[in-house]
Design a protein around this motif. Sequence first.
Motif, PDB file in Angstrom:
ATOM      1  N   ASN A  35     -13.645 -74.149 -54.429  1.00  0.00           N
ATOM      2  CA  ASN A  35     -12.307 -74.582 -54.830  1.00  0.00           C
ATOM      3  C   ASN A  35     -12.255 -76.028 -55.283  1.00  0.00           C
ATOM      4  O   ASN A  35     -11.244 -76.464 -55.842  1.00  0.00           O
ATOM      5  CB  ASN A  35     -11.324 -74.396 -53.661  1.00  0.00           C
ATOM      6  CG  ASN A  35     -11.052 -72.936 -53.354  1.00  0.00           C
ATOM      7  OD1 ASN A  35     -11.338 -72.065 -54.178  1.00  0.00           O
ATOM      8  ND2 ASN A  35     -10.506 -72.665 -52.191  1.00  0.00           N
ATOM      9  N   HIS A  36     -13.316 -76.786 -55.030  1.00  0.00           N
ATOM     10  CA  HIS A  36     -13.348 -78.202 -55.402  1.00  0.00           C
ATOM     11  C   HIS A  36     -14.563 -78.475 -56.280  1.00  0.00           C
ATOM     12  O   HIS A  36     -15.543 -77.733 -56.253  1.00  0.00           O
ATOM     13  CB  HIS A  36     -13.390 -79.078 -54.150  1.00  0.00           C
ATOM     14  CG  HIS A  36     -12.256 -78.837 -53.195  1.00  0.00           C
ATOM     15  ND1 HIS A  36     -10.987 -79.294 -53.429  1.00  0.00           N
ATOM     16  CD2 HIS A  36     -12.206 -78.154 -52.021  1.00  0.00           C
ATOM     17  CE1 HIS A  36     -10.196 -78.921 -52.438  1.00  0.00           C
ATOM     18  NE2 HIS A  36     -10.913 -78.227 -51.568  1.00  0.00           N
ATOM     19  N   ASP A  37     -14.473 -79.534 -57.076  1.00  0.00           N
ATOM     20  CA  ASP A  37     -15.593 -79.905 -57.934  1.00  0.00           C
ATOM     21  C   ASP A  37     -16.854 -80.084 -57.099  1.00  0.00           C
ATOM     22  O   ASP A  37     -16.817 -80.669 -56.006  1.00  0.00           O
ATOM     23  CB  ASP A  37     -15.282 -81.204 -58.676  1.00  0.00           C
ATOM     24  CG  ASP A  37     -14.195 -81.028 -59.731  1.00  0.00           C
ATOM     25  OD1 ASP A  37     -13.955 -79.878 -60.133  1.00  0.00           O
ATOM     26  OD2 ASP A  37     -13.583 -82.041 -60.122  1.00  0.00           O
ATOM     27  N   ASN A  38     -17.953 -79.582 -57.619  1.00  0.00           N
ATOM     28  CA  ASN A  38     -19.232 -79.682 -56.935  1.00  0.00           C
ATOM     29  C   ASN A  38     -20.006 -80.878 -57.479  1.00  0.00           C
ATOM     30  O   ASN A  38     -20.508 -80.841 -58.599  1.00  0.00           O
ATOM     31  CB  ASN A  38     -20.035 -78.391 -57.139  1.00  0.00           C
ATOM     32  CG  ASN A  38     -21.391 -78.433 -56.457  1.00  0.00           C
ATOM     33  OD1 ASN A  38     -21.721 -79.393 -55.757  1.00  0.00           O
ATOM     34  ND2 ASN A  38     -22.192 -77.393 -56.669  1.00  0.00           N
ATOM     35  N   PRO A  39     -20.118 -81.964 -56.710  1.00  0.00           N
ATOM     36  CA  PRO A  39     -20.834 -83.144 -57.198  1.00  0.00           C
ATOM     37  C   PRO A  39     -22.334 -82.910 -57.351  1.00  0.00           C
ATOM     38  O   PRO A  39     -23.030 -83.735 -57.939  1.00  0.00           O
ATOM     39  CB  PRO A  39     -20.550 -84.198 -56.121  1.00  0.00           C
ATOM     40  CG  PRO A  39     -20.294 -83.406 -54.885  1.00  0.00           C
ATOM     41  CD  PRO A  39     -19.604 -82.155 -55.341  1.00  0.00           C
ATOM     42  N   PHE A  40     -22.834 -81.780 -56.865  1.00  0.00           N
ATOM     43  CA  PHE A  40     -24.263 -81.482 -56.941  1.00  0.00           C
ATOM     44  C   PHE A  40     -24.567 -80.352 -57.929  1.00  0.00           C
ATOM     45  O   PHE A  40     -25.661 -79.784 -57.904  1.00  0.00           O
ATOM     46  CB  PHE A  40     -24.779 -81.095 -55.548  1.00  0.00           C
ATOM     47  CG  PHE A  40     -24.450 -82.104 -54.492  1.00  0.00           C
ATOM     48  CD1 PHE A  40     -25.122 -83.317 -54.435  1.00  0.00           C
ATOM     49  CD2 PHE A  40     -23.436 -81.865 -53.571  1.00  0.00           C
ATOM     50  CE1 PHE A  40     -24.813 -84.261 -53.473  1.00  0.00           C
ATOM     51  CE2 PHE A  40     -23.114 -82.796 -52.603  1.00  0.00           C
ATOM     52  CZ  PHE A  40     -23.798 -84.003 -52.548  1.00  0.00           C
ATOM     53  N   ALA A  41     -23.611 -80.070 -58.789  1.00  0.00           N
ATOM     54  CA  ALA A  41     -23.768 -78.950 -59.725  1.00  0.00           C
ATOM     55  C   ALA A  41     -24.997 -79.111 -60.611  1.00  0.00           C
ATOM     56  O   ALA A  41     -25.637 -78.120 -60.990  1.00  0.00           O
ATOM     57  CB  ALA A  41     -22.509 -78.810 -60.586  1.00  0.00           C
ATOM     58  N   ASP A  42     -25.342 -80.352 -60.944  1.00  0.00           N
ATOM     59  CA  ASP A  42     -26.483 -80.602 -61.832  1.00  0.00           C
ATOM     60  C   ASP A  42     -27.725 -81.058 -61.075  1.00  0.00           C
ATOM     61  O   ASP A  42     -28.704 -81.493 -61.692  1.00  0.00           O
ATOM     62  CB  ASP A  42     -26.094 -81.663 -62.873  1.00  0.00           C
ATOM     63  CG  ASP A  42     -24.960 -81.202 -63.772  1.00  0.00           C
ATOM     64  OD1 ASP A  42     -24.914 -79.994 -64.095  1.00  0.00           O
ATOM     65  OD2 ASP A  42     -24.109 -82.046 -64.129  1.00  0.00           O
ATOM     66  N   ASP A  43     -27.686 -80.967 -59.750  1.00  0.00           N
ATOM     67  CA  ASP A  43     -28.816 -81.397 -58.931  1.00  0.00           C
ATOM     68  C   ASP A  43     -29.645 -80.164 -58.570  1.00  0.00           C
ATOM     69  O   ASP A  43     -29.200 -79.304 -57.794  1.00  0.00           O
ATOM     70  CB  ASP A  43     -28.315 -82.097 -57.672  1.00  0.00           C
ATOM     71  CG  ASP A  43     -29.413 -82.844 -56.936  1.00  0.00           C
ATOM     72  OD1 ASP A  43     -30.577 -82.384 -56.969  1.00  0.00           O
ATOM     73  OD2 ASP A  43     -29.115 -83.885 -56.315  1.00  0.00           O
ATOM     74  N   GLU A  44     -30.846 -80.086 -59.105  1.00  0.00           N
ATOM     75  CA  GLU A  44     -31.688 -78.913 -58.891  1.00  0.00           C
ATOM     76  C   GLU A  44     -32.148 -78.771 -57.446  1.00  0.00           C
ATOM     77  O   GLU A  44     -32.616 -77.702 -57.037  1.00  0.00           O
ATOM     78  CB  GLU A  44     -32.911 -78.973 -59.814  1.00  0.00           C
ATOM     79  CG  GLU A  44     -32.558 -78.885 -61.294  1.00  0.00           C
ATOM     80  CD  GLU A  44     -33.781 -78.926 -62.179  1.00  0.00           C
ATOM     81  OE1 GLU A  44     -34.878 -79.197 -61.634  1.00  0.00           O
ATOM     82  OE2 GLU A  44     -33.645 -78.704 -63.399  1.00  0.00           O
ATOM     83  N   ARG A  45     -31.998 -79.819 -56.670  1.00  0.00           N
ATOM     84  CA  ARG A  45     -32.422 -79.760 -55.272  1.00  0.00           C
ATOM     85  C   ARG A  45     -31.401 -79.043 -54.388  1.00  0.00           C
ATOM     86  O   ARG A  45     -31.694 -78.727 -53.241  1.00  0.00           O
ATOM     87  CB  ARG A  45     -32.629 -81.177 -54.732  1.00  0.00           C
ATOM     88  CG  ARG A  45     -33.705 -81.985 -55.450  1.00  0.00           C
ATOM     89  CD  ARG A  45     -33.674 -83.428 -54.964  1.00  0.00           C
ATOM     90  NE  ARG A  45     -32.381 -84.060 -55.258  1.00  0.00           N
ATOM     91  CZ  ARG A  45     -32.011 -85.247 -54.781  1.00  0.00           C
ATOM     92  NH1 ARG A  45     -32.825 -85.917 -53.964  1.00  0.00           N
ATOM     93  NH2 ARG A  45     -30.831 -85.755 -55.102  1.00  0.00           N
ATOM     94  N   VAL A  46     -30.200 -78.812 -54.923  1.00  0.00           N
ATOM     95  CA  VAL A  46     -29.112 -78.251 -54.123  1.00  0.00           C
ATOM     96  C   VAL A  46     -28.705 -76.888 -54.668  1.00  0.00           C
ATOM     97  O   VAL A  46     -28.278 -76.765 -55.813  1.00  0.00           O
ATOM     98  CB  VAL A  46     -27.885 -79.190 -54.116  1.00  0.00           C
ATOM     99  CG1 VAL A  46     -26.766 -78.600 -53.245  1.00  0.00           C
ATOM    100  CG2 VAL A  46     -28.273 -80.580 -53.611  1.00  0.00           C
ATOM    101  N   ASP A  47     -28.852 -75.873 -53.840  1.00  0.00           N
ATOM    102  CA  ASP A  47     -28.384 -74.529 -54.192  1.00  0.00           C
ATOM    103  C   ASP A  47     -26.946 -74.356 -53.716  1.00  0.00           C
ATOM    104  O   ASP A  47     -26.507 -75.017 -52.773  1.00  0.00           O
ATOM    105  CB  ASP A  47     -29.268 -73.459 -53.551  1.00  0.00           C
ATOM    106  CG  ASP A  47     -30.674 -73.444 -54.128  1.00  0.00           C
ATOM    107  OD1 ASP A  47     -30.824 -73.743 -55.319  1.00  0.00           O
ATOM    108  OD2 ASP A  47     -31.617 -73.160 -53.362  1.00  0.00           O
ATOM    109  N   HIS A  48     -26.243 -73.436 -54.375  1.00  0.00           N
ATOM    110  CA  HIS A  48     -24.849 -73.197 -54.006  1.00  0.00           C
ATOM    111  C   HIS A  48     -24.621 -71.707 -53.802  1.00  0.00           C
ATOM    112  O   HIS A  48     -24.913 -70.902 -54.689  1.00  0.00           O
ATOM    113  CB  HIS A  48     -23.905 -73.709 -55.110  1.00  0.00           C
ATOM    114  CG  HIS A  48     -22.455 -73.497 -54.805  1.00  0.00           C
ATOM    115  ND1 HIS A  48     -21.513 -73.315 -55.793  1.00  0.00           N
ATOM    116  CD2 HIS A  48     -21.783 -73.425 -53.619  1.00  0.00           C
ATOM    117  CE1 HIS A  48     -20.319 -73.147 -55.228  1.00  0.00           C
ATOM    118  NE2 HIS A  48     -20.464 -73.209 -53.915  1.00  0.00           N
ATOM    119  N   VAL A  49     -24.122 -71.358 -52.626  1.00  0.00           N
ATOM    120  CA  VAL A  49     -23.707 -69.990 -52.343  1.00  0.00           C
ATOM    121  C   VAL A  49     -22.189 -70.003 -52.219  1.00  0.00           C
ATOM    122  O   VAL A  49     -21.638 -70.732 -51.391  1.00  0.00           O
ATOM    123  CB  VAL A  49     -24.333 -69.457 -51.043  1.00  0.00           C
ATOM    124  CG1 VAL A  49     -23.807 -68.052 -50.742  1.00  0.00           C
ATOM    125  CG2 VAL A  49     -25.854 -69.436 -51.140  1.00  0.00           C
TER     126      VAL A  49
END
Length: 329
Positions: A35-49
């Motif tokens: 629901n909020h902007d993901n500051p790590f969207a372009d960081d390949e080290r961080v996955d998002h579920v």
Amino acid sequence: MTHALVIGGTRFIGRHTVEEFLAHDYDVTIFNRGNHDNPFADDERVDHVQGDRTDDMDLQTASLAAKPDVVVDCVAYKPAEVERAVEVFSDVDAYVYISSGDAYGREEIPKREGETPMRPCTPDQAEDDSGETYGNRKAEGDRVVFEAAESGVNAMSVRPCIVYGPHDYTERMDYWLNRVENYDRIVVPGDGQNVWHRAYVEDVASALRVVAEEGEAGEVYNVGDRRLVTLEEMLDLAADAMDTDVDVVHAGERELAVGGLDTSKFVLYRDYPHVLDTNKLASLGWESTSLETAMARTVEEHRESERDGAEYDPGREAEERVLGVLDTL
């Protein structure tokens, strides 16, 4: 431990927690509704579920996808949510629940883990969503952690006091920073010596990692600035960080009443001191950032943001009436 799952992870404490684990060479997965902007969207080290932590299936999916060694639970606001989490993550190396200093149920200085009584929590309070029951629900979440630890889950709690720092969407500190930046004279209720323990957000994030690595199951750890400052001293720190000067003007109840104000109108003011003992956390090797550095970083990000804490503004015209009365005394 090599992989951390952060439940939340995009706004304030969670965002800094992700950065803390990345800085210590962890792989990180964040789990939230998106629901909020993901500051790590372009960081390949961080996955998002993406999913809802209150949905058992979504929580299980996050567990299977991340296979975490460490779970940091930033957004458990009801005891039932903690109950589900300690079941789903029962086999991780560390499950760390973010509780609150508001979980303490008695006013004393300082409040100590295992000594100061916790708030009670009725079944109705456990299901409530209001701010009035926040501390009760957090205390009950702690009790769930304690019970899980007795059953063999490596679950622990961290209790922050008032958290401040970059990206603080609550805007509590922003109100005072806005005052320091825009006015030469600032009205402060009482004598300026009010003490409400605060915790710099990067220190909260490092506490979560240190507790995950060094903490003991079933234990709770307070976190807050190792050096406390009064409200007036906090404003002086902000002024120094902004390279400006401010005149802090003290106002008692009678003076405030002239402007139709009372102490409850001023955010981060508390009549009775709120102080947490942080020695237990420090014994694990945790350290806090110097207040000067913490405030400088907070001010820098505040100036880059559009936050001004306007929702807490008691009204400058009302304050001017108070100042006018004080000038005649």
